[in-house]
Write a protein that holds these residues in place. Structure first.
Motif, mmCIF file in Angstrom:
data_model
loop_
_atom_site.group_PDB
_atom_site.id
_atom_site.type_symbol
_atom_site.label_atom_id
_atom_site.label_comp_id
_atom_site.label_asym_id
_atom_site.label_seq_id
_atom_site.Cartn_x
_atom_site.Cartn_y
_atom_site.Cartn_z
ATOM 1 N N GLN A 1 -1.179 50.568 35.604
ATOM 2 C CA GLN A 1 -0.280 49.466 36.475
ATOM 3 C C GLN A 1 -1.385 48.366 36.711
ATOM 4 N N ARG A 2 -2.440 48.731 37.163
ATOM 5 C CA ARG A 2 -3.593 47.643 37.096
ATOM 6 C C ARG A 2 -3.734 46.561 36.046
ATOM 7 N N MET B 1 5.160 53.335 49.483
ATOM 8 C CA MET B 1 3.879 54.347 49.033
ATOM 9 C C MET B 1 3.549 55.509 49.903
ATOM 10 N N SER C 1 3.043 47.545 52.442
ATOM 11 C CA SER C 1 2.904 48.681 51.466
ATOM 12 C C SER C 1 4.426 49.034 51.279
ATOM 13 N N THR D 1 -5.566 44.110 46.784
ATOM 14 C CA THR D 1 -4.355 44.958 46.763
ATOM 15 C C THR D 1 -5.103 46.292 45.621
ATOM 16 N N GLY E 1 -0.871 49.966 47.106
ATOM 17 C CA GLY E 1 0.073 50.370 46.016
ATOM 18 C C GLY E 1 0.589 48.805 45.502
ATOM 19 N N THR E 2 -0.311 48.736 44.610
ATOM 20 C CA THR E 2 0.037 47.305 43.756
ATOM 21 C C THR E 2 1.292 47.446 42.957
ATOM 22 N N ILE F 1 -0.678 60.423 40.817
ATOM 23 C CA ILE F 1 0.019 58.976 40.703
ATOM 24 C C ILE F 1 -0.262 58.740 39.072
ATOM 25 N N TYR G 1 -6.459 54.344 48.890
ATOM 26 C CA TYR G 1 -6.533 53.778 50.368
ATOM 27 C C TYR G 1 -7.542 54.006 51.342
ATOM 28 N N TYR H 1 3.102 57.196 37.025
ATOM 29 C CA TYR H 1 2.899 55.678 36.878
ATOM 30 C C TYR H 1 1.983 55.404 35.711
ATOM 31 N N THR I 1 -4.518 50.048 43.885
ATOM 32 C CA THR I 1 -3.666 50.998 43.193
ATOM 33 C C THR I 1 -4.597 52.222 42.534
ATOM 34 N N SER J 1 -3.378 53.690 39.668
ATOM 35 C CA SER J 1 -2.851 53.714 38.140
ATOM 36 C C SER J 1 -3.555 52.798 37.418
#
Length: 417
Positions: free
Chosen positions: A232-233, A271, A268, A225, A206-207, A143, A256, A147, A227, A229
């Motif tokens: 991303q978070r 993802m 989701s 949610t 998968g946020t 990931i 997950y 990402y 993630t 990444s």
């Protein structure tokens, strides 16, 4: 867009792109077989293939220019479609209508290689590296590879919702200005499918950059949610706070498989493609474990034909090497088979809208290519830009040809609606 040879021969950074900068080792026999297979395939396709040595192949159609036929055939001989993509990255071939060329190839994917050679796939096809397995540790690395490239990079071609998945348009052709509303339409359909409303306890796997969580919270839901990444978070947390939903949304940096609790709705978006076929049973078992009585699961998934999945699932691809390591697109049938074999979940509804993804990708690629100078300013080189354009065009062609689809699916215990 026409391309001269001079526009596609920029030096390739050997340290950054070793397999693009150098030609692979390939036996003369393997290269000769590849040349014969490629020329035989191109000769009968609705393309116009112009080789630098003066040869022309195809029955007419989008123009593909092969500037270095020897290198092109050697790469294809050494690593098949990976070599085909690396040859493009190296500037050894180009296309005036890249999506058009790739769409023709996708439409004929099942017959490009003669049946006699297809039976030898296990011998000549490259296998996926063991290091890319989607174990909890491997998933984090896979990931991150994609990402965590740069939030700023994704911001350059996505719309203001930062939604990195298929939109749903009202009509075609679409314009970029319509993307935010089309992305919200996609999200709202999925939330409706999952029955998300005031008071719902929602889990998102998968946020992304937080847009679905924001819209679910705006309905009065409480959202957890998750993630893998870090990049991303960080941005999702900021966007959620700016939207005034920080008290309703929790963003976890977590696999997950490590989630606990029970949720009225599990959602989701695209993802499952990062789960890997080996872990599909565990994925669906996890979804079932996390679902509260009477709950609903709504997934958005890219799918491919089941017959192509069965023959190619173990093959290492260009997309896996350069864009989505560890990725595997399922078929709609594989989703149903896995859920049936490993859980009490059943697919209660499945709606496809692949043409909308082709349109989404067209708009993304146009914007990415128009902002090349800004991509360069972020520290990405010309080879990266060619790789990313090829990835977006390759994906668009998959949907335009019908080889790929994207679906929103409702899963419930026993298939209850």
């Amino acid at each position: 867009m026409s391309m001269s040879l001079s526009t596609v021969t920029a030096p390739v950074d050997t340290a950054r792109w070793p397999d693009v900068a150098r030609l692979p080792r390939a036996s003369p026999l393997r290269t000769a077989v590849a040349r014969a297979v490629v020329r035989n395939a191109l000769r009968r396709l609705p393309l116009t293939v112009k080789l630098r040595d003066g040869d022309r192949l195809g029955t007419g159609g989008p123009v593909m220019r092969v500037y270095d036929p020897a290198a092109f055939h050697r790469r294809v001989g050494a690593s098949g479609l990976i070599g085909f993509g690396e040859s493009y990255m190296a500037g050894e071939w180009a296309a005036e209508d890249l999506v058009g060329v790739l769409t023709v190839l996708a439409e004929n994917a099942a017959t490009l290689v003669p049946p006699s050679l297809q039976r030898l796939r296990g011998v000549w096809a490259l296998k996926q590296p063991a290091a890319r397995r989607n174990t909890p540790e491997g998933s984090r690395d896979n990931i991150s590879h994609h990402y965590d490239l740069s939030n700023d990079l994704f911001s350059l071609f996505l719309d203001d919702t930062l939604s990195y998945s298929s939109a749903v348009f009202r009509a075609f052709p679409a314009t970029r200005e319509l993307l935010p509303a089309a992305q919200h339409r996609k999200i709202d359909r999925l939330l409706d499918l999952a029955g998300v409303g005031d008071g719902s306890e929602v889990l998102e796997i998968g946020t992304g950059w937080g847009e679905l969580a924001i819209r679910a919270a705006a309905r009065g839901a409480r959202v957890t949610t998750v993630t893998l990444s870090v990049e991303q978070r960080a941005l999702a947390l900021r966007r959620i706070a700016e939207a005034g939903q920080a008290d309703r949304v929790t963003v976890l940096l977590r696999d997950y498989r490590a989630i606990s609790g029970r949720y009225d709705a599990v959602v989701s978006v695209e993802m499952i493609e990062a789960v890997g076929e080996e872990f599909w049973p565990e994925y669906f078992a996890t979804l079932e474990r996390l679902l509260a009585p009477g709950g609903r699961i709504a997934l958005q998934a890219i799918t491919m034909p089941d017959d192509r999945l069965l023959v190619s699932s173990k093959t290492y691809t260009w997309i896996q090497k350069y864009v989505f390591p560890g990725g595997q697109i399922p078929s709609a049938e594989a989703i149903e088979r896995t859920a049936l074999a490993t859980t009490g979940l059943r697919v209660a509804r499945s709606d496809g809208f692949g043409a909308h993804y082709a349109e989404t990708l067209r708009l993304w690629r146009a914007h990415f290519e128009a902002r090349a100078a800004e991509v360069d300013a972020l520290g990405f080189d010309a080879t990266f830009r060619r790789m990313w354009s090829f990835y977006l065009a390759y994906s668009e062609a998959g949907f335009r040809s019908g080889y790929l689809d994207v679906r929103q699916l409702l899963l419930t215990p026993g298939g209850a609606r």
